[in-house]
Every structure is written in C-alpha cells, then in structure tokens.
Write a protein that holds these residues in place. Structure first.
Motif, short mmCIF file in Angstrom:
data_model
loop_
_atom_site.label_atom_id
_atom_site.label_comp_id
_atom_site.label_asym_id
_atom_site.label_seq_id
_atom_site.Cartn_x
_atom_site.Cartn_y
_atom_site.Cartn_z
N UNK A 35 54.29 -11.51 15.50
CA UNK A 35 54.07 -10.73 14.29
C UNK A 35 55.27 -9.89 13.90
N UNK A 36 56.26 -9.82 14.76
CA UNK A 36 57.40 -8.93 14.55
C UNK A 36 58.65 -9.70 14.16
N UNK A 37 59.59 -8.98 13.56
CA UNK A 37 60.90 -9.57 13.31
C UNK A 37 61.68 -9.58 14.61
N UNK A 38 62.74 -10.35 14.66
CA UNK A 38 63.52 -10.51 15.89
C UNK A 38 64.03 -9.17 16.41
N UNK A 39 64.42 -8.27 15.51
CA UNK A 39 64.97 -6.98 15.92
C UNK A 39 63.94 -6.08 16.58
N UNK A 40 62.65 -6.34 16.34
CA UNK A 40 61.59 -5.48 16.88
C UNK A 40 61.01 -5.99 18.18
N UNK A 41 61.60 -7.00 18.77
CA UNK A 41 61.01 -7.59 19.97
C UNK A 41 61.60 -7.02 21.25
N UNK A 42 62.91 -6.93 21.37
CA UNK A 42 63.53 -6.46 22.59
C UNK A 42 64.38 -5.23 22.30
N UNK A 43 64.69 -4.39 23.20
CA UNK A 43 64.30 -4.42 24.60
C UNK A 43 62.87 -3.94 24.79
N UNK A 44 62.31 -4.24 25.95
CA UNK A 44 60.96 -3.82 26.26
C UNK A 44 60.96 -3.25 27.66
N UNK A 45 60.96 -1.94 27.75
CA UNK A 45 60.93 -1.26 29.05
C UNK A 45 59.73 -0.34 29.03
N UNK A 46 58.83 -0.54 29.94
CA UNK A 46 57.55 0.17 29.94
C UNK A 46 57.66 1.67 30.21
N UNK A 47 58.76 2.13 30.75
CA UNK A 47 58.89 3.54 31.07
C UNK A 47 59.83 4.28 30.13
N UNK A 48 60.36 3.57 29.13
CA UNK A 48 61.33 4.17 28.21
C UNK A 48 60.77 4.19 26.79
N UNK A 49 61.05 5.26 26.08
CA UNK A 49 60.66 5.37 24.67
C UNK A 49 61.77 4.85 23.78
N UNK A 50 61.39 4.47 22.59
CA UNK A 50 62.37 4.12 21.58
C UNK A 50 61.78 4.46 20.23
N UNK A 51 62.63 4.66 19.26
CA UNK A 51 62.18 4.93 17.91
C UNK A 51 62.80 3.88 17.00
N UNK A 52 61.97 3.25 16.20
CA UNK A 52 62.44 2.29 15.20
C UNK A 52 62.04 2.83 13.84
N UNK A 53 62.98 2.87 12.93
CA UNK A 53 62.74 3.48 11.63
C UNK A 53 62.84 2.41 10.54
#
Length: 155
Positions: free
Chosen positions: A26-44
């Motif tokens: 359901x996501x664009x390529x840019x919204x898939x990785x990275x995926x770290x369960x203990x780290x936060x990220x912000x996508x705007x």
C-alpha cells in the motif's frame, strides 16, 4: 490473511513479517524501508488540502482494512497558533523532536504519542492525549522537544 497464513506455515517466517509486506503493497517505495522496531522516524507529506473536511474526504476514499486508513475519526481539531509556522519552521520543529529522542515503543512512544505532542504543540493546547486508551495510560507530553535544538541538549 489467507496469503499471510499460508506463507507463515510454509516458510516458518513470523506472521508479523507478512503483515509488514501487506503494508508495503500500500506504500510508495520511499515509505517501506528502513524498518527498525526500536527506532522512531518521521515522514512528512505536504498534502494539498486547505481545510480539514477535504482531507477527511480524501481519507475516506482509502478507508478500510484493505486501504490506507482504518477507523477514521477526528478526535482533536484546532487552529495552528504558532507565530513561526512556515514549512521550514515546521521541518525544524520536527527535526528537533526526532533528534532529541529516536526511540520507538508501542506503549510509550509511537505514532499516537507523536500526533498528540504535535497537535498540542501546533495548537498551543495542554490537554491533548493519544487516541487509544492503552497509550493514554503511560503518556507524558513531550511537546517541548519541538522547540529546542537537539545539539544543544546535554544529558
């Protein structure tokens, strides 16, 4: 779900991995990785909706478990009361916030606690809390982290 169950049984891969793969579809390529369960990220994403109602209309087009949004509800709405609120200012606030604490926790620091902090900060309101009752239990407002440059913070 059938694909998830069949793949989990055949490969032994945990079901949560397959749930992520479904989300990736359901996501664009840019919204898939990275995926770290203990780290936060912000996508705007700067969305072209001048008022709340048109944005809610957009969300409703993608509502449901097979869409992007599930159980759409507006629980808080208020005018932005910041004096400095250009795109550049907002980007700076977001960077300050995420650089100050990069951890992720389903219980205490997640998308709901971030949304509560951001809404309270933008609106200048005190009593904004996360949507889910489980997150409300241990929530501590962190909206001050938007204001201060993280490099100046000393632990």
């Amino acid at each position: 779900m059938a694909l998830e169950d069949a793949n989990a049984n055949r490969t032994g891969t945990p079901k949560r991995i397959h749930k992520r793969l479904a989300l990736c579809c359901l996501s664009t390529r840019e919204c898939i990785l990275p995926w770290k369960e203990t780290m936060s990220e912000i996508r705007v994403h700067d969305v072209p909706f001048p008022e709340v109602e048109s944005f809610l209309g957009y969300m409703k087009r993608y509502d449901g478990h097979s869409g992007r949004f599930v159980d759409i509800r507006r629980t808080f709405s208020h005018d932005v009361r910041l004096t400095y609120r250009s795109r550049r200012n907002v980007a700076t606030y977001l960077l300050n916030y995420i650089r100050r604490d990069r951890t992720y926790s389903e219980m205490r620091r997640n998308c709901q606690t971030f949304a509560a902090d951001l809404c309270g900060f933008l609106a200048g309101k005190k009593d904004v809390s996360p949507f889910h009752p489980v997150n409300q239990i241990s929530y501590t407002c962190q909206k001050h982290k938007f204001l201060y440059e993280s490099s100046a913070y000393r632990r």
